[in-house]
Design a protein around this motif. Structure first.
Motif, PDB file in Angstrom:
ATOM      1  N   ILE A   1      58.977   6.407  60.823  1.00 20.08           N
ATOM      2  CA  ILE A   1      58.209   8.053  60.902  1.00 20.08           C
ATOM      3  C   ILE A   1      57.172   8.221  61.575  1.00 20.08           C
ATOM      4  O   ILE A   1      56.954   8.537  62.017  1.00 20.08           O
ATOM      5  CB  ILE A   1      57.948   8.374  60.156  1.00 20.08           C
ATOM      6  CG1 ILE A   1      59.873   8.623  58.794  1.00 20.08           C
ATOM      7  CG2 ILE A   1      57.292   9.854  59.421  1.00 20.08           C
ATOM      8  CD1 ILE A   1      59.655   9.415  57.082  1.00 20.08           C
TER       9      ILE A   1
ATOM     10  N   SER B   1      55.894  10.080  65.103  1.00 23.09           N
ATOM     11  CA  SER B   1      55.094  11.267  65.488  1.00 23.09           C
ATOM     12  C   SER B   1      53.935  11.813  65.803  1.00 23.09           C
ATOM     13  O   SER B   1      53.791  11.887  66.281  1.00 23.09           O
ATOM     14  CB  SER B   1      54.627  11.455  63.222  1.00 23.09           C
ATOM     15  OG  SER B   1      53.086  10.536  63.436  1.00 23.09           O
ATOM     16  N   THR B   2      53.643   9.886  66.324  1.00 20.03           N
ATOM     17  CA  THR B   2      52.802  10.039  68.029  1.00 20.03           C
ATOM     18  C   THR B   2      52.918   9.288  68.935  1.00 20.03           C
ATOM     19  O   THR B   2      52.345   9.385  70.137  1.00 20.03           O
ATOM     20  CB  THR B   2      51.405   8.604  67.309  1.00 20.03           C
ATOM     21  OG1 THR B   2      52.101   8.029  67.013  1.00 20.03           O
ATOM     22  CG2 THR B   2      51.676   9.203  66.058  1.00 20.03           C
TER      23      THR B   2
ATOM     24  N   ALA C   1      52.036  12.181  59.218  1.00 23.92           N
ATOM     25  CA  ALA C   1      53.240  12.249  59.750  1.00 23.92           C
ATOM     26  C   ALA C   1      54.369  13.288  60.033  1.00 23.92           C
ATOM     27  O   ALA C   1      54.901  13.419  61.082  1.00 23.92           O
ATOM     28  CB  ALA C   1      53.588  10.900  60.061  1.00 23.92           C
ATOM     29  N   SER C   2      55.238  13.071  58.639  1.00 24.34           N
ATOM     30  CA  SER C   2      56.186  13.447  58.915  1.00 24.34           C
ATOM     31  C   SER C   2      56.060  15.193  59.502  1.00 24.34           C
ATOM     32  O   SER C   2      57.001  15.700  59.920  1.00 24.34           O
ATOM     33  CB  SER C   2      56.846  14.106  57.331  1.00 24.34           C
ATOM     34  OG  SER C   2      57.045  12.626  56.803  1.00 24.34           O
ATOM     35  N   GLU C   3      55.095  16.071  58.824  1.00 28.09           N
ATOM     36  CA  GLU C   3      54.738  17.220  59.075  1.00 28.09           C
ATOM     37  C   GLU C   3      54.502  17.742  60.188  1.00 28.09           C
ATOM     38  O   GLU C   3      54.752  18.755  61.320  1.00 28.09           O
ATOM     39  CB  GLU C   3      53.599  17.613  58.660  1.00 28.09           C
ATOM     40  CG  GLU C   3      54.324  17.842  57.024  1.00 28.09           C
ATOM     41  CD  GLU C   3      52.868  18.665  56.252  1.00 28.09           C
ATOM     42  OE1 GLU C   3      52.610  18.990  54.479  1.00 28.09           O
ATOM     43  OE2 GLU C   3      51.706  18.161  56.737  1.00 28.09           O
ATOM     44  N   SER C   4      54.253  16.041  61.591  1.00 28.46           N
ATOM     45  CA  SER C   4      53.681  16.580  62.848  1.00 28.46           C
ATOM     46  C   SER C   4      54.695  16.276  63.719  1.00 28.46           C
ATOM     47  O   SER C   4      54.972  16.306  65.181  1.00 28.46           O
ATOM     48  CB  SER C   4      52.796  15.731  63.031  1.00 28.46           C
ATOM     49  OG  SER C   4      52.622  14.531  63.227  1.00 28.46           O
ATOM     50  N   ILE C   5      55.893  15.276  63.075  1.00 27.00           N
ATOM     51  CA  ILE C   5      57.253  14.935  64.087  1.00 27.00           C
ATOM     52  C   ILE C   5      58.219  15.879  64.596  1.00 27.00           C
ATOM     53  O   ILE C   5      58.074  17.522  64.978  1.00 27.00           O
ATOM     54  CB  ILE C   5      58.544  14.293  63.430  1.00 27.00           C
ATOM     55  CG1 ILE C   5      57.665  13.143  62.740  1.00 27.00           C
ATOM     56  CG2 ILE C   5      59.859  14.640  63.684  1.00 27.00           C
ATOM     57  CD1 ILE C   5      58.919  11.993  61.695  1.00 27.00           C
ATOM     58  N   LYS C   6      57.854  16.258  65.956  1.00 32.15           N
ATOM     59  CA  LYS C   6      58.524  17.649  66.665  1.00 32.15           C
ATOM     60  C   LYS C   6      60.535  16.901  67.674  1.00 32.15           C
ATOM     61  O   LYS C   6      60.654  17.965  68.030  1.00 32.15           O
ATOM     62  CB  LYS C   6      57.620  17.378  68.018  1.00 32.15           C
ATOM     63  CG  LYS C   6      56.214  17.814  67.857  1.00 32.15           C
ATOM     64  CD  LYS C   6      56.087  19.362  67.626  1.00 32.15           C
ATOM     65  CE  LYS C   6      55.167  19.513  67.070  1.00 32.15           C
ATOM     66  NZ  LYS C   6      53.874  18.516  66.210  1.00 32.15           N
TER      67      LYS C   6
ATOM     68  N   GLN D   1      64.911  15.023  63.519  1.00 35.63           N
ATOM     69  CA  GLN D   1      65.113  13.582  62.253  1.00 35.63           C
ATOM     70  C   GLN D   1      66.565  14.283  61.116  1.00 35.63           C
ATOM     71  O   GLN D   1      66.772  14.862  60.780  1.00 35.63           O
ATOM     72  CB  GLN D   1      63.631  14.035  61.194  1.00 35.63           C
ATOM     73  CG  GLN D   1      63.956  13.420  60.157  1.00 35.63           C
ATOM     74  CD  GLN D   1      62.805  13.373  59.615  1.00 35.63           C
ATOM     75  OE1 GLN D   1      61.310  14.808  59.218  1.00 35.63           O
ATOM     76  NE2 GLN D   1      61.833  11.965  58.968  1.00 35.63           N
TER      77      GLN D   1
ATOM     78  N   ASN E   1      59.407  18.456  56.600  1.00 32.81           N
ATOM     79  CA  ASN E   1      59.936  18.548  58.377  1.00 32.81           C
ATOM     80  C   ASN E   1      61.264  19.573  58.160  1.00 32.81           C
ATOM     81  O   ASN E   1      62.549  19.032  57.986  1.00 32.81           O
ATOM     82  CB  ASN E   1      59.834  17.513  58.596  1.00 32.81           C
ATOM     83  CG  ASN E   1      60.803  17.927  60.011  1.00 32.81           C
ATOM     84  OD1 ASN E   1      60.913  19.123  60.345  1.00 32.81           O
ATOM     85  ND2 ASN E   1      60.848  16.657  61.183  1.00 32.81           N
TER      86      ASN E   1
END
Length: 281
Positions: A133, A137-138, A206-211, A214, A237
């Motif tokens: 995760i 995210s990055t 990290a989860s909140e920024s995954i685009k 998932q 997410n």
């Protein structure tokens, strides 16, 4: 093809032992990279059977040992190198994952022509789910992320390894491996590294920024990582998809060693759902 125990050598870093399962046909196949969990390794239980299923689906499946998981190049199964295990930490695992991705997508990889470099999925089990995760995210190369029985918080697990004052004083804490009966050492550097990179290692952030898409798969009565951790990941997410598996263990009824020629039914479901997710638009 089933390429076992390949070695990625690195300057001034421990090597990474890895496997590649794929159909050699010069077709560009989606790349799937699997990250094992805590006290895990790439050849644990039915993971080779799992790899075969992804291969049958015409995916390029890679599984590897984190460099400090306790295995060696000569013996990648179990934990012959407890000194390395003691020096493992989350940052090393993230660096290992980056290294294997960089290699797989480079011209140095003899199998590069078999890989669709624009279609990469990470799969992480348990602690490996948290690592996956954070990486997804990055890293814009990752197009999909799947977690199997993933943890949602590194901080509470880092702190529960033992009393911090005693851990710092002794320099090491031990955790019993119930299967091998080894006392698995964690040097205090594990905690120091976590605190130094606490923001980067925050699975919630990290989860909140995954685009990217998932998929979260978790068993309802997981004895090791409670199902509410999957529900928590799902809430972070709102574009994620959560699949609940009923009545299986932390490894979806897998165990080590696995002597059957077929996957346990729960794990078979996990694999089929994962393949469907990867192949869907």
């Amino acid at each position: 093809m089933r390429n076992k125990n390949l070695v990625l050598n690195r300057i001034q870093k421990k090597p990474i032992v890895w496997d590649a399962f794929f159909n050699k046909n010069s077709e560009h196949k989606p790349l799937v990279v699997f990250c094992h969990g805590y006290k895990g390794f790439k050849d644990w239980g039915p993971w080779n059977l799992v790899a075969e299923e992804f291969k049958k689906a015409n995916l390029f499946f890679v599984k590897f040992n984190f460099s400090h998981n306790g295995g060696t190049v000569e013996n990648p199964i179990d934990f012959p190198d407890l000194e390395a295990f003691a020096e493992n930490n989350y940052s090393k695992e993230l660096n290992d994952l980056d290294a294997i991705l960089n290699y797989l997508l480079s011209q140095e990889n003899e199998f590069l022509k078999e890989i669709d470099t624009n279609n990469i999925t990470l799969i992480g089990h348990s602690r490996g789910g948290g690592i996956s995760i954070i990486k997804a995210s990055t890293d814009t190369r990752i197009k999909k992320i799947i977690t199997w029985a993933s943890v949602c918080d590194f901080s509470k697990r880092t702190a529960t390894i033992g009393d911090l004052h005693k851990w710092k004083k002794d320099g090491v804490k031990y955790v019993l491996n119930g299967r091998t009966k080894q006392q698995m050492p964690h040097n205090y550097q594990f905690y120091e590294d976590f605190k130094a990179h606490e923001n980067q290692l925050n699975i919630k952030l990290a989860s909140e920024s995954i685009k990217v898409p998932q998929l979260i798969i978790h068993t309802s009565n997981d004895p090791s990582v409670d199902f509410n951790e999957a529900e928590t990941l799902h809430t972070w997410n709102n574009k994620s998809h959560l699949i609940k598996i009923e009545d299986s263990n932390h490894v979806f009824d897998g165990k080590h060693p696995w002597n059957d020629s077929e996957l346990p039914k729960a794990l078979e479901t996990v694999v089929l759902e994962s393949i469907f997710f990867i192949k869907s638009a």
